[in-house]
Design a protein around this motif. Structure first.
Motif, mmCIF file in Angstrom:
data_model
loop_
_atom_site.group_PDB
_atom_site.id
_atom_site.type_symbol
_atom_site.label_atom_id
_atom_site.label_comp_id
_atom_site.label_asym_id
_atom_site.label_seq_id
_atom_site.Cartn_x
_atom_site.Cartn_y
_atom_site.Cartn_z
ATOM 1 N N ASP A 79 4.702 16.629 -45.367
ATOM 2 C CA ASP A 79 5.866 16.968 -44.542
ATOM 3 C C ASP A 79 5.579 18.093 -43.559
ATOM 4 N N ALA A 80 4.625 18.968 -43.875
ATOM 5 C CA ALA A 80 4.331 20.130 -43.032
ATOM 6 C C ALA A 80 3.675 19.765 -41.706
ATOM 7 N N VAL A 81 3.141 18.527 -41.586
ATOM 8 C CA VAL A 81 2.489 18.126 -40.342
ATOM 9 C C VAL A 81 3.323 17.145 -39.526
ATOM 10 N N GLN A 82 4.541 16.884 -39.964
ATOM 11 C CA GLN A 82 5.428 15.993 -39.213
ATOM 12 C C GLN A 82 5.922 16.699 -37.953
ATOM 13 N N PRO A 83 6.338 15.955 -36.928
ATOM 14 C CA PRO A 83 6.839 16.584 -35.700
ATOM 15 C C PRO A 83 7.921 17.625 -36.000
ATOM 16 N N GLY A 84 7.748 18.796 -35.407
ATOM 17 C CA GLY A 84 8.693 19.888 -35.598
ATOM 18 C C GLY A 84 8.405 20.761 -36.802
ATOM 19 N N ALA A 85 7.480 20.355 -37.659
ATOM 20 C CA ALA A 85 7.149 21.119 -38.863
ATOM 21 C C ALA A 85 6.101 22.188 -38.527
ATOM 22 N N PRO A 86 5.950 23.201 -39.409
ATOM 23 C CA PRO A 86 5.055 24.340 -39.121
ATOM 24 C C PRO A 86 3.604 23.985 -38.813
#
Length: 139
Positions: A79-86
């Motif tokens: 989830d951390a590399v999805q668009p908008g994620a950190p």
């Protein structure tokens, strides 16, 4: 801060991790590749089932590398590399073989990072479970 030395991951332990993950995959009817890296990201042990897809060799190493570099299971980083994620730009910002797909798990001894295991070839959930089963055998 503790300065107590922690024994590094040995080749024998790396081989045992590969064997344990391979047994778990075999029991599930999956054909996989398994890579074990030391804390510096260097390959200690590797095995590709002769029926596993060729790319699984690369994905297993990249999952282990990602896990050791970020000291986290790759399943926790998806989830951390999805668009908008950190970490959205992290996979392309570095010239490193990072792969944010479940199947990589760090290996710790006495709370310190000593390496990582990566499994590729099954579904992401299967790969994660095979890697987790192997890490549990280290005790």
């Amino acid at each position: 801060m503790s300065t107590t030395a922690v024994a590094p991951l040995t080749v024998q332990e790396a081989d045992a991790l590969v064997a344990a993950a391979s047994r778990a995959a075999e029991a599930a009817g999956a054909t996989v590749s398994v890579a074990v890296l030391d804390a510096g990201g260097q390959l200690l042990a590797f095995r590709r089932d002769d029926r596993a897809v060729l790319i699984s060799g690369e994905t297993s190493r990249r999952k282990a590398y990602t896990s050791v570099q970020l000291n986290a299971p790759t399943a926790d980083l998806v989830d951390a590399v999805q668009p908008g994620a950190p970490f959205h730009t992290l996979p392309t910002a570095l010239d490193q073989p990072l792969l944010f797909i479940a199947g990589g798990i760090p290996v710790h001894r006495d709370g310190r990072l000593i390496g990582a295991i990566g499994v590729g070839g099954g579904t992401p959930e299967q790969d994660h479970s095979f890697a987790a089963a192997a890490v549990e055998t280290l005790g």
